[in-house]
Design a protein around this motif. Structure first.
Motif, PDB file in Angstrom:
ATOM      1  N   GLU A   1     -31.507-125.359  82.578  1.00  0.00           N
ATOM      2  CA  GLU A   1     -31.163-126.256  81.461  1.00  0.00           C
ATOM      3  C   GLU A   1     -31.836-125.803  80.167  1.00  0.00           C
ATOM      4  O   GLU A   1     -31.321-126.034  79.076  1.00  0.00           O
ATOM      5  CB  GLU A   1     -31.623-127.697  81.758  1.00  0.00           C
ATOM      6  CG  GLU A   1     -30.871-128.374  82.877  1.00  0.00           C
ATOM      7  CD  GLU A   1     -31.494-128.121  84.250  1.00  0.00           C
ATOM      8  OE1 GLU A   1     -32.171-127.089  84.438  1.00  0.00           O
ATOM      9  OE2 GLU A   1     -31.289-128.973  85.134  1.00  0.00           O
ATOM     10  N   THR A   2     -33.007-125.200  80.317  1.00  0.00           N
ATOM     11  CA  THR A   2     -33.782-124.820  79.134  1.00  0.00           C
ATOM     12  C   THR A   2     -34.049-123.311  79.123  1.00  0.00           C
ATOM     13  O   THR A   2     -35.161-122.861  78.836  1.00  0.00           O
ATOM     14  CB  THR A   2     -35.109-125.602  79.081  1.00  0.00           C
ATOM     15  OG1 THR A   2     -35.784-125.448  80.337  1.00  0.00           O
ATOM     16  CG2 THR A   2     -34.876-127.073  78.803  1.00  0.00           C
TER      17      THR A   2
ATOM     18  N   SER B   1     -31.672-130.675  75.692  1.00  0.00           N
ATOM     19  CA  SER B   1     -32.051-130.974  77.077  1.00  0.00           C
ATOM     20  C   SER B   1     -31.269-130.096  78.054  1.00  0.00           C
ATOM     21  O   SER B   1     -31.712-129.837  79.158  1.00  0.00           O
ATOM     22  CB  SER B   1     -31.844-132.455  77.383  1.00  0.00           C
ATOM     23  OG  SER B   1     -30.516-132.818  77.079  1.00  0.00           O
ATOM     24  N   ASP B   2     -30.078-129.631  77.643  1.00  0.00           N
ATOM     25  CA  ASP B   2     -29.339-128.695  78.488  1.00  0.00           C
ATOM     26  C   ASP B   2     -28.490-127.773  77.607  1.00  0.00           C
ATOM     27  O   ASP B   2     -27.449-128.179  77.083  1.00  0.00           O
ATOM     28  CB  ASP B   2     -28.445-129.443  79.479  1.00  0.00           C
ATOM     29  CG  ASP B   2     -27.905-128.520  80.576  1.00  0.00           C
ATOM     30  OD1 ASP B   2     -27.839-127.285  80.351  1.00  0.00           O
ATOM     31  OD2 ASP B   2     -27.556-129.025  81.649  1.00  0.00           O
TER      32      ASP B   2
END
Ligand SMILES: [Mg+2]
Length: 186
Positions: free
Chosen positions: A124-125, A172-173
């Motif tokens: 996601e990151t 956040s994603d």
């Protein structure tokens, strides 16, 4: 946010043939040209991201290039080479339109991000910058494609990219954000 960078044609161009423009350093038999704005790009990225390098070139070459381009005070969380890539056979189509797995098949080295997931990073990151879309075919949602650099002294890609990348650092994603056409988004 982890930012993984490719080397060849993304941050540098290495060539056995001398170009008309001066090279920056030599590694093995290669004259290496650093992409314009490389130093500022790395310093800027290090302020916003955890940084890493992943290239599909040989490990020795990758280490030597990194030692030459890394600005003082900038550190990398990992430096990976071809050993961490996954060879993918690309079957060629023959004269009769049939797949021919025997001749002319070649390997593409894919960078599968599930390998960094095993190291505790979250997809996601995680962002990855590369000039070759085929290498990121399994993780296109994490990818930012850059035009290949072949030594042009007027290249502006890194200057533009270092303005765009910070706009992603708090997502956040990253995979849900459209990143194609990034040049118009900073
Ligand atoms: Mg490349």
């Amino acid at each position: 946010m982890l930012l993984i960078l490719d080397l060849d044609e993304t941050l540098i161009h290495a060539t056995e043939k001398r170009l008309a423009t001066p090279f920056d350093f030599v590694v093995g038999k290669y004259f290496v040209h650093t992409r314009p704005y490389l130093h500022d790009f790395l310093v800027s990225c290090a302020q916003h991201f955890e940084l890493a390098v992943w290239s599909s070139a040989s490990e020795d070459y990758v280490q030597e290039i990194v030692q030459n381009i890394l600005p003082t005070g900038v550190s990398l969380s990992f430096v990976w080479g071809r050993n961490r890539c996954t060879p993918i056979i690309s079957p060629q189509i023959d004269f009769y339109g049939r797949y021919n797995m025997d001749i002319n098949s070649y390997y593409e080295y894919a960078k599968k991000l599930k390998k960094i997931k095993r190291r505790g990073y979250r997809l996601e990151t995680t962002l990855i910058v590369d000039d070759t879309p085929a290498k990121l075919a399994f993780n296109y949602g994490n990818a930012i494609y850059i035009q290949p650099f072949e030594g042009e002294p007027t290249d502006e890609e890194l200057r533009k990219l270092m303005q765009y990348l910070p706009t992603l650092k708090d997502l956040s994603d990253v995979r849900y954000i459209e990143k194609r056409g990034w040049r118009t988004k900073y």
